[in-house]
Design an enzyme around this catalytic site. Structure first.
Site, PDB file in Angstrom:
ATOM      1  N   PRO A  88      39.886  54.017  45.636  1.00 54.07           N
ATOM      2  CA  PRO A  88      40.476  54.218  44.307  1.00 54.07           C
ATOM      3  C   PRO A  88      40.269  52.962  43.449  1.00 54.07           C
ATOM      4  CG  PRO A  88      42.080  54.726  46.053  1.00 54.07           C
ATOM      5  CD  PRO A  88      40.896  54.100  46.712  1.00 54.07           C
ATOM      6  N   ASP A  89      40.130  53.155  42.139  1.00 52.74           N
ATOM      7  CA  ASP A  89      40.060  51.953  41.289  1.00 52.74           C
ATOM      8  C   ASP A  89      41.489  51.456  41.100  1.00 52.74           C
ATOM      9  OD1 ASP A  89      39.580  53.683  38.070  1.00 52.74           O
ATOM     10  OD2 ASP A  89      41.288  53.524  39.427  1.00 52.74           O
ATOM     11  N   PHE A  90      41.702  50.617  40.096  1.00 52.76           N
ATOM     12  CA  PHE A  90      43.027  49.993  39.973  1.00 52.76           C
ATOM     13  C   PHE A  90      43.884  50.669  38.914  1.00 52.76           C
ATOM     14  CE2 PHE A  90      42.237  46.558  42.851  1.00 52.76           C
ATOM     15  CZ  PHE A  90      40.863  46.404  42.815  1.00 52.76           C
ATOM     16  N   ARG A  91      43.228  50.997  37.740  1.00 56.93           N
ATOM     17  CA  ARG A  91      44.067  51.341  36.584  1.00 56.93           C
ATOM     18  C   ARG A  91      43.968  52.799  36.120  1.00 56.93           C
ATOM     19  NH1 ARG A  91      42.295  46.245  36.492  1.00 56.93           N
ATOM     20  NH2 ARG A  91      43.913  44.624  36.393  1.00 56.93           N
ATOM     21  N   ASN A 118      33.900  43.521  42.049  1.00 52.19           N
ATOM     22  CA  ASN A 118      34.299  44.203  43.285  1.00 52.19           C
ATOM     23  C   ASN A 118      34.150  43.288  44.490  1.00 52.19           C
ATOM     24  OD1 ASN A 118      34.643  46.387  41.621  1.00 52.19           O
ATOM     25  ND2 ASN A 118      32.681  47.325  42.152  1.00 52.19           N
ATOM     26  N   HIS A 146      35.116  37.917  42.108  1.00 46.04           N
ATOM     27  CA  HIS A 146      36.468  37.926  42.681  1.00 46.04           C
ATOM     28  C   HIS A 146      36.423  37.803  44.196  1.00 46.04           C
ATOM     29  CE1 HIS A 146      37.895  40.181  38.816  1.00 46.04           C
ATOM     30  NE2 HIS A 146      37.614  38.911  38.614  1.00 46.04           N
TER      31      HIS A 146
HETATM   32  N1  APR Z   1      32.654  56.739  36.826  1.00 49.67           N
HETATM   33  C1  APR Z   1      32.801  56.043  35.665  1.00 49.67           C
HETATM   34  N2  APR Z   1      33.895  55.296  35.373  1.00 49.67           N
HETATM   35  C2  APR Z   1      34.867  55.257  36.315  1.00 49.67           C
HETATM   36  C3  APR Z   1      34.777  55.948  37.552  1.00 49.67           C
HETATM   37  C4  APR Z   1      33.604  56.702  37.787  1.00 49.67           C
HETATM   38  N3  APR Z   1      33.431  57.369  38.933  1.00 49.67           N
HETATM   39  N4  APR Z   1      35.918  55.687  38.265  1.00 49.67           N
HETATM   40  C5  APR Z   1      36.676  54.875  37.494  1.00 49.67           C
HETATM   41  N5  APR Z   1      36.049  54.621  36.331  1.00 49.67           N
HETATM   42  C6  APR Z   1      36.463  53.733  35.238  1.00 49.67           C
HETATM   43  C7  APR Z   1      37.908  53.844  34.875  1.00 49.67           C
HETATM   44  O1  APR Z   1      38.084  54.835  33.876  1.00 49.67           O
HETATM   45  C8  APR Z   1      38.201  52.430  34.350  1.00 49.67           C
HETATM   46  O2  APR Z   1      37.818  52.312  32.986  1.00 49.67           O
HETATM   47  O3  APR Z   1      36.297  52.410  35.750  1.00 49.67           O
HETATM   48  C9  APR Z   1      37.281  51.552  35.188  1.00 49.67           C
HETATM   49  C10 APR Z   1      38.012  50.856  36.342  1.00 49.67           C
HETATM   50  O4  APR Z   1      38.922  49.949  35.764  1.00 49.67           O
HETATM   51  P1  APR Z   1      39.937  49.161  36.716  1.00 49.67           P
HETATM   52  O5  APR Z   1      40.601  50.120  37.624  1.00 49.67           O
HETATM   53  O6  APR Z   1      40.761  48.295  35.815  1.00 49.67           O
HETATM   54  O7  APR Z   1      38.993  48.248  37.632  1.00 49.67           O
HETATM   55  P2  APR Z   1      38.259  46.914  37.224  1.00 49.67           P
HETATM   56  O8  APR Z   1      37.854  46.914  35.775  1.00 49.67           O
HETATM   57  O9  APR Z   1      37.201  46.671  38.212  1.00 49.67           O
HETATM   58  O10 APR Z   1      39.435  45.829  37.431  1.00 49.67           O
HETATM   59  C11 APR Z   1      39.114  44.461  37.247  1.00 49.67           C
HETATM   60  O11 APR Z   1      41.308  43.910  38.087  1.00 49.67           O
HETATM   61  O12 APR Z   1      43.000  44.273  39.584  1.00 49.67           O
HETATM   62  C12 APR Z   1      41.923  43.472  39.298  1.00 49.67           C
HETATM   63  O13 APR Z   1      40.720  42.190  40.858  1.00 49.67           O
HETATM   64  C13 APR Z   1      40.875  43.499  40.380  1.00 49.67           C
HETATM   65  O14 APR Z   1      38.483  43.224  40.116  1.00 49.67           O
HETATM   66  C14 APR Z   1      39.614  43.958  39.669  1.00 49.67           C
HETATM   67  C15 APR Z   1      39.919  43.651  38.215  1.00 49.67           C
END
Ligand code: APR
Length: 339
Positions: free
Chosen positions: A38-41, A112, A131
């Protein structure tokens, strides 16, 4: 035909004719969600929403060094579900490796820590894991390295590993950059290089651009240089420049679209299949037991019950806030910060 697709055809032509040869990329958690992390936000499915049962002072606290130094349990409760050992590179990681194979990838900044870009075949000298990564671990207090096999065991059972040095007792942390910590020194070098060298195209994939200093990188690209965003939604200042191309949707779908425009479709699928095969072989040799993986939700629920009973979270909150208030201001290197 939308302007994005017209521009995309134009970009593809410029790559084919050799006009675009120096591509800088920035990636985030969105390129690994298709690998099962899962992503974060992203609301609901993102890690930060899933952490709600732990009633953390704020979601990012789980990755804040001040909180970890008092209360490392939440980090280890989710570590197993997020550890890259069983992950496979996605087609988006493979696309970055294909750009490198074609000598078009000037540099890749990845936020990542799963090292899937390296697993896909992007050469190490072309990537900065801004990171950090899971590759090694050490005591967060005395910085003495900690054995890999003991770390694997701790992650597998979801327990906090503690320093082996007599009298230290600090919790062990993987070499990932927590909030409040400095980025690798190489970050400044590469960011400076980005502003000095010729860049023909910036490619940003799967990031909310919410965390500094990486969130500032797209703004450092010279006006007039095309910037492509591949993301579920528009982020940062994308769309404010004439040369911006926003491909909104999933990374894998849009990357395939870009590869098809370039006539690289079959080659991309081939490089991806090779990378997945290599990673599966490594996983087999990796020594991780193949027993059923506990899900992220189950791990969080179990910890929430345990920690609330023990009242550990409230103590951790109080100490962390005291430390926050007293936190010194001087920062030498860019600090990872959010908001
Ligand atoms: N395809 C396209 N976009 C996607 C997909 C996908 N399959 N899955 C998620 N996303 C988008 C989301 O809509 C969001 O805009 O990717 C983005 C992910 O954002 P975050 O969850 O904030 O992750 P990230 O930007 O990598 O966070 C940065 O925050 O918590 C810290 O250290 C952690 O490295 C991380 C940093």
């Amino acid at each position: 035909m939308t302007s994005a697709s017209t521009n995309l055809t134009d970009i593809a032509n410029r790559i084919q004719t050799g006009e675009v040869t120096r591509i800088v990329a920035l990636t985030g958690a969105g390129i690994s969600t298709a690998a099962g992390v899962p992503d974060f936000r992203t609301p609901t499915s993102g890690l930060y929403d899933q952490l709600a049962p732990l009633k953390l002072p704020y979601p990012e606290a789980i990755f804040h060094i001040n909180y970890f130094s008092h209360t490392p349990e939440p980090f280890y409760a989710i570590a197993r579900a997020r550890h890259p050992r069983n992950l496979r590179p996605t087609i988006s990681h493979a696309f970055l490796a294909l750009l490198a194979r074609k000598n078009l990838l000037s540099f890749l900044f990845t936020q990542n820590i799963d090292s899937l870009e390296l697993d896909a075949g992007v050469p190490a000298e072309k990537v900065l894991q801004t990171h950090g990564s899971w590759k090694a671990q050490r005591c967060h207090k005395c910085k003495v390295p900690y054995p890999d096999d003991l770390m694997q065991r701790a992650i597998r059972v979801g327990e906090v590993p503690y320093c082996l040095e007599a009298g230290c007792g600090g919790a062990v942390k993987p070499d990932v950059v927590f909030f409040g910590e400095s980025l690798p020194e190489r970050y400044e070098v590469e960011e400076r290089r980005l502003t000095r060298k010729k860049v023909d195209l910036m490619l940003v994939m799967g990031t909310s651009l919410k965390v500094a200093p990486c969130s500032r990188l797209p703004g450092l690209i010279e006006e007039g240089v095309p910037r492509i965003l591949i993301n579920r939604e528009k982020v940062g200042d994308f769309g404010t420049r004439k040369g911006d191309i926003c491909l909104l949707g999933t990374c894998d779908e849009k990357v395939r679209r870009l590869a098809d425009e370039l006539g690289w479709g079959d080659e991309l699928e081939g490089i991806w299949a090779e990378a997945v095969g290599r990673k599966e072989e490594t996983n087999r040799r990796g020594g991780w037991d193949s027993e059923e993986e506990p899900g992220l939700e189950e791990s969080i629920q179990k910890l929430a019950e345990k920690m609330t009973e023990a009242g550990r979270i409230s103590q951790g909150h109080r100490r962390m806030l005291e430390q926050h208030l007293g936190e010194k201001f001087a920062h030498v290197l860019p600090r990872k910060s959010f908001g």
